[in-house]
Design a protein around this motif. Structure first.
Motif, mmCIF file in Angstrom:
data_model
loop_
_atom_site.group_PDB
_atom_site.id
_atom_site.type_symbol
_atom_site.label_atom_id
_atom_site.label_comp_id
_atom_site.label_asym_id
_atom_site.label_seq_id
_atom_site.Cartn_x
_atom_site.Cartn_y
_atom_site.Cartn_z
ATOM 1 N N VAL A 198 0.717 -1.058 -0.149
ATOM 2 C CA VAL A 198 -0.072 0.155 -0.148
ATOM 3 C C VAL A 198 1.160 1.395 -0.083
ATOM 4 O O VAL A 198 1.683 0.912 0.820
ATOM 5 C CB VAL A 198 -0.986 0.024 1.638
ATOM 6 C CG1 VAL A 198 -1.893 0.806 1.090
ATOM 7 C CG2 VAL A 198 -1.928 -1.040 1.121
ATOM 8 N N LEU A 257 -7.933 2.917 4.640
ATOM 9 C CA LEU A 257 -6.793 2.381 4.702
ATOM 10 C C LEU A 257 -7.745 0.748 4.352
ATOM 11 O O LEU A 257 -6.129 0.151 3.465
ATOM 12 C CB LEU A 257 -5.959 1.910 5.668
ATOM 13 C CG LEU A 257 -4.652 3.050 5.757
ATOM 14 C CD1 LEU A 257 -4.776 3.473 7.764
ATOM 15 C CD2 LEU A 257 -3.930 2.942 5.236
ATOM 16 N N VAL A 273 -4.899 -2.686 3.730
ATOM 17 C CA VAL A 273 -3.294 -2.779 4.627
ATOM 18 C C VAL A 273 -3.964 -3.638 5.292
ATOM 19 O O VAL A 273 -2.353 -4.238 5.409
ATOM 20 C CB VAL A 273 -3.739 -1.410 5.435
ATOM 21 C CG1 VAL A 273 -4.963 -1.411 5.746
ATOM 22 C CG2 VAL A 273 -2.336 -0.752 5.910
ATOM 23 N N ALA A 314 -1.879 -6.335 4.086
ATOM 24 C CA ALA A 314 -0.185 -5.361 3.232
ATOM 25 C C ALA A 314 1.315 -6.115 3.931
ATOM 26 O O ALA A 314 1.147 -5.656 5.482
ATOM 27 C CB ALA A 314 -0.538 -4.515 3.249
ATOM 28 N N PHE A 360 3.946 -1.131 3.724
ATOM 29 C CA PHE A 360 3.099 0.527 3.435
ATOM 30 C C PHE A 360 4.335 1.621 3.584
ATOM 31 O O PHE A 360 4.405 1.914 4.666
ATOM 32 C CB PHE A 360 2.469 0.642 4.944
ATOM 33 C CG PHE A 360 2.391 1.681 5.225
ATOM 34 C CD1 PHE A 360 0.037 2.130 4.044
ATOM 35 C CD2 PHE A 360 2.626 3.205 5.111
ATOM 36 C CE1 PHE A 360 0.029 3.230 3.845
ATOM 37 C CE2 PHE A 360 1.156 4.288 5.443
ATOM 38 C CZ PHE A 360 0.023 4.677 4.566
ATOM 39 N N ALA A 382 -0.800 2.440 10.110
ATOM 40 C CA ALA A 382 -0.142 1.352 9.034
ATOM 41 C C ALA A 382 -0.031 0.542 10.511
ATOM 42 O O ALA A 382 -0.317 -0.851 10.538
ATOM 43 C CB ALA A 382 0.594 1.688 7.523
ATOM 44 N N VAL A 413 0.779 -3.768 10.201
ATOM 45 C CA VAL A 413 2.115 -3.667 9.604
ATOM 46 C C VAL A 413 3.096 -3.825 9.982
ATOM 47 O O VAL A 413 3.672 -2.283 10.036
ATOM 48 C CB VAL A 413 1.141 -2.588 8.192
ATOM 49 C CG1 VAL A 413 3.127 -3.098 7.054
ATOM 50 C CG2 VAL A 413 0.093 -3.183 8.219
#
Length: 221
Positions: free
Chosen positions: A4, A58, A63, A66, A69, A86, A92
């Protein structure tokens, strides 16, 4: 992997294309829908309009699944807040934020948010091109205390094992560039004519290291 990206400017759009060309899925966020015009016609990734620190935005960008990020909008505050959301809200682990103010970059780096300090990086790249080889480091950590730098080696060192150069000079060799090829340091690697040694060291120790390698090696006691 799914990546992302927040910010569809020149950096964000270029990064999105590179990642997609390398087989990754990409979602790119920007508050201005006109920014997506920077994406090529065949871009297959997701375009999400909104701000990168909005949880719903997001989520729409995927996300939650993900692997990384990246926040590369034009605003330092937006980038760092988005990176923190994030990481702290969605878990993340691999996040990077572009920061224009190098002082802020140092603070956030200490807080565990990897940053790219755009102004300092650009300045370093320009300095490396206008000053003699080795005058500017190839890389420095965000605090500016540790650098990776090229160092000139006196011909008297030719034939010396690199691990012995490290011991005599008191510096860690990262690698050797030999005719454009990067060589990792092994116990049998010796300095040859034309080699460029790259060392990693404290920046305030570089003058001493450069002086030591510019002269002939001292005899062991």
């Amino acid at each position: 992997m799914h990546i992302v990206i927040m910010g569809c400017g020149r950096v964000g759009s270029t990064l999105a294309h590179i990642l997609e060309d390398n087989g990754h899925s990409v979602a790119i966020i920007d508050r201005d829908p006109q920014a997506f015009r920077r994406l090529r016609a065949g871009f297959r990734g997701r375009r999400v309009t909104g701000v990168g620190f909005d949880r719903d935005v997001l989520t729409d960008a995927g996300v939650e699944s993900a692997a990384a990020f990246v926040a590369v909008s034009s605003g330092d505050n937006s980038n760092i807040i988005s990176a923190r959301v994030a990481r702290e809200t969605f878990g993340v682990d691999n996040v990077v934020a572009r920061i224009y103010d190098p002082r802020r970059a140092e603070v956030y780096q200490r807080l565990g948010i990897p940053t790219v300090a755009t102004v300092r990086w650009t300045a370093d790249q320009i300095m490396r091109r206008i000053l003699p080889e080795g005058a500017e480091p190839l890389w420095r950590d965000p605090t500016g205390t540790v650098v990776l730098a090229e160092v000139a080696v006196n011909p008297s060192w030719i034939g010396t094992r690199v691990i012995d150069v490290e011991r005599r000079v008191g510096a860690r060799a990262a690698f050797v560039n030999r005719m454009g090829e990067a060589l990792t340091v092994t116990k049998d690697l010796v300095v040859q004519e034309g080699d460029v040694l790259h060392v990693i060291a404290a920046e305030n120790d570089m003058d001493r290291i450069n002086k030591a390698l510019a002269g002939a090696p001292e005899e062991d006691d």
